[in-house]
Scaffold this active site. Structure first.
Site, PDB file in Angstrom:
ATOM      1  N   GLY A   1     -18.053 115.771 -13.583  1.00 59.30           N
ATOM      2  CA  GLY A   1     -17.785 114.948 -14.749  1.00 59.30           C
ATOM      3  C   GLY A   1     -16.863 113.767 -14.522  1.00 59.30           C
ATOM      4  N   THR A   2     -15.696 114.007 -13.976  1.00 51.99           N
ATOM      5  CA  THR A   2     -14.729 112.923 -13.756  1.00 51.99           C
ATOM      6  C   THR A   2     -14.444 112.717 -12.272  1.00 51.99           C
ATOM      7  OG1 THR A   2     -12.875 114.471 -14.038  1.00 51.99           O
ATOM      8  CG2 THR A   2     -13.619 113.261 -15.998  1.00 51.99           C
TER       9      THR A   2
ATOM     10  N   THR B   1     -21.718 119.578 -20.302  1.00 45.18           N
ATOM     11  CA  THR B   1     -20.651 118.965 -19.508  1.00 45.18           C
ATOM     12  C   THR B   1     -19.292 119.305 -20.103  1.00 45.18           C
ATOM     13  OG1 THR B   1     -20.878 116.920 -20.798  1.00 45.18           O
ATOM     14  CG2 THR B   1     -22.076 117.037 -18.700  1.00 45.18           C
TER      15      THR B   1
ATOM     16  N   HIS C   1     -19.318 120.457 -11.216  1.00 42.88           N
ATOM     17  CA  HIS C   1     -18.280 119.890 -12.092  1.00 42.88           C
ATOM     18  C   HIS C   1     -17.910 118.477 -11.621  1.00 42.88           C
ATOM     19  CE1 HIS C   1     -15.014 121.216 -15.126  1.00 42.88           C
ATOM     20  NE2 HIS C   1     -15.255 119.925 -15.239  1.00 42.88           N
TER      21      HIS C   1
ATOM     22  N   GLY D   1     -14.972 111.710 -28.392  1.00 38.04           N
ATOM     23  CA  GLY D   1     -15.068 110.517 -27.566  1.00 38.04           C
ATOM     24  C   GLY D   1     -16.219 110.552 -26.583  1.00 38.04           C
ATOM     25  N   ILE D   2     -16.437 111.704 -25.938  1.00 36.99           N
ATOM     26  CA  ILE D   2     -17.511 111.814 -24.948  1.00 36.99           C
ATOM     27  C   ILE D   2     -18.871 111.770 -25.631  1.00 36.99           C
ATOM     28  CG2 ILE D   2     -18.532 113.300 -23.188  1.00 36.99           C
ATOM     29  CD1 ILE D   2     -15.649 114.415 -22.724  1.00 36.99           C
TER      30      ILE D   2
ATOM     31  N   GLU E   1     -16.124 129.056 -12.442  1.00 39.50           N
ATOM     32  CA  GLU E   1     -16.075 128.093 -11.344  1.00 39.50           C
ATOM     33  C   GLU E   1     -15.002 128.475 -10.322  1.00 39.50           C
ATOM     34  OE1 GLU E   1     -15.559 124.184 -12.970  1.00 39.50           O
ATOM     35  OE2 GLU E   1     -17.216 124.393 -14.354  1.00 39.50           O
TER      36      GLU E   1
ATOM     37  N   ASP F   1     -23.168 120.981 -15.605  1.00 33.23           N
ATOM     38  CA  ASP F   1     -22.093 120.484 -14.745  1.00 33.23           C
ATOM     39  C   ASP F   1     -20.924 121.451 -14.730  1.00 33.23           C
ATOM     40  OD1 ASP F   1     -20.840 118.491 -13.079  1.00 33.23           O
ATOM     41  OD2 ASP F   1     -19.609 117.907 -14.798  1.00 33.23           O
TER      42      ASP F   1
ATOM     43  N   ARG G   1     -17.502 123.001 -21.161  1.00 34.96           N
ATOM     44  CA  ARG G   1     -16.963 124.131 -20.412  1.00 34.96           C
ATOM     45  C   ARG G   1     -18.042 125.198 -20.326  1.00 34.96           C
ATOM     46  NH1 ARG G   1     -13.588 121.119 -18.840  1.00 34.96           N
ATOM     47  NH2 ARG G   1     -11.307 121.386 -18.847  1.00 34.96           N
TER      48      ARG G   1
END
Length: 343
Positions: A296-297, A245, A294, A167-168, A276, A271, A247
């Site tokens: 992304g969202t 983007t 990070h 999807g991404i 992390e 990202d 992992r």
């Protein structure tokens, strides 16, 4: 008695949705345990989590409970049948322990597509045009760095190689058509939903050799740790760019640093990182690398969609016996969900 479900994280945006989706069909209990030991103890008879059949969890819960690893999953009672993870990547949950325990696991694909793809697009623009170093120079009151034109490029007509056209990746492919870019991709299988402008490469070596930009969009699993390593990086076209983007552990960070040092990779946009929130300080030494924490969202619209989708998986499980977003491992193992829908 209504079935008990646990909210194992803070609901930030979808408070009303908890009521509308679950309020009439479940007893919703918000987890307030200070640590893992206390959390598991409350599942005992008479405990406030006793008899719970569903759990909503999000990564922030790991600060008190840790990740949902094998130890935690095995400590859950047999009453728990569904874990609704808020996130597209579900590596913080041991899916194989869930399968062994008879617990089903869902994630939130789709809800993260636009936000993560636009983050990848930003990194692509920043690295090819070198906007990040230009902004840092301006903020230091040094105006424009000398020689920036020698390492920056137009986007139009360049080749974007997408590793993992889910999807991404599909959303990113759509976004770059505004330039346009040539889009090529490699996945486990050819994506039947891919538009005609996405060229499938079964052979990853051929894909890497043609890539001006490699954008990584594969999930983190044992078999994808270090997937983009020394061998693949060296097969990239010289002076290419790597975007990640997905992992951090999907890329061999040391191999990437070596390629940046010797110039085989011209720039990178990252990202995500292996450990992390720690970031390898050596990455900070490369001015041509764009780094994000990070992001992304990290916006309220996507985060609300993610919360709602995870909650909807719980609701669907309670009402029909199956959520829509059962993760891939259950499909690969051909595990059918067989539970009583009249819980």
């Amino acid at each position: 008695m209504a079935p008990r479900v646990l909210i194992c994280s803070t609901i930030v945006w979808a408070h009303d949705d908890v009521k509308s989706l679950l309020g009439d069909i479940a007893e919703v209990v918000y987890v307030d345990s200070p640590d893992r030991k206390s959390f598991l103890a409350e599942f005992k008879p008479g405990g406030k989590y006793a008899g719970a059949i569903g759990i909503y969890r999000e990564n922030s819960s790991s600060t008190k409970l840790g990740v949902f690893d094998k130890e935690l999953i095995e400590g859950l009672p047999s009453s728990v049948k569904w874990i609704a993870h808020n996130g597209a990547g579900y590596d913080p949950v041991d899916v194989h322990a869930c399968i062994a325990k008879g617990i089903y696991l869902s994630n939130t694909p789709g809800a993260v597509d636009d936000a993560t793809a636009t983050t990848a697009l930003y990194l692509l623009l920043s690295t090819l045009r070198q906007y990040s170093i230009a902004e840092r120079s301006l903020r230091a009151l040094k105006w424009k760095p000398q020689g920036l034109n020698n390492i920056s490029h137009d986007i139009t007509g360049r080749t974007l190689a997408i590793l993992g056209l889910g999807g991404i990746g599909l959303r990113l492919a759509e976004l770059v058509q505004s330039f346009p870019m040539r889009v090529i991709y490699h996945s486990r299988n050819k994506n039947p939903k891919a538009p005609s402008y996405c060229e499938y490469f079964e052979n990853v070596d051929d894909l890497l050799a043609q890539a001006d930009v490699l954008s990584v969009h594969v999930p983190l699993r044992p078999e994808t740790v270090g997937l983009v390593g020394e061998e693949w990086i060296r097969k990239l076209k010289p002076k290419s760019v790597i975007i990640n983007t997905a992992r951090g552990k999907v890329i061999d960070e040391e191999a990437l640093i070596r390629a940046l040092e010797d110039g085989h990779v011209a720039a990178a946009g990252l990202d995500v990182f292996p450990n992390e929130p720690e970031v390898n300080p050596r990455l900070l030494e490369f001015p041509q690398v764009t780094l994000l924490p990070h992001m992304g969202t990290e916006n309220q619209d996507s985060q609300r969609k993610m919360e709602v989708r995870a909650l909807t998986n719980l609701r669907d499980f309670l009402t029909t016996g199956q959520g829509k977003d059962l993760v891939l491992e259950y499909q690969k193992a051909n595990i059918a969900v067989k539970v009583n829908s009249k819980l």
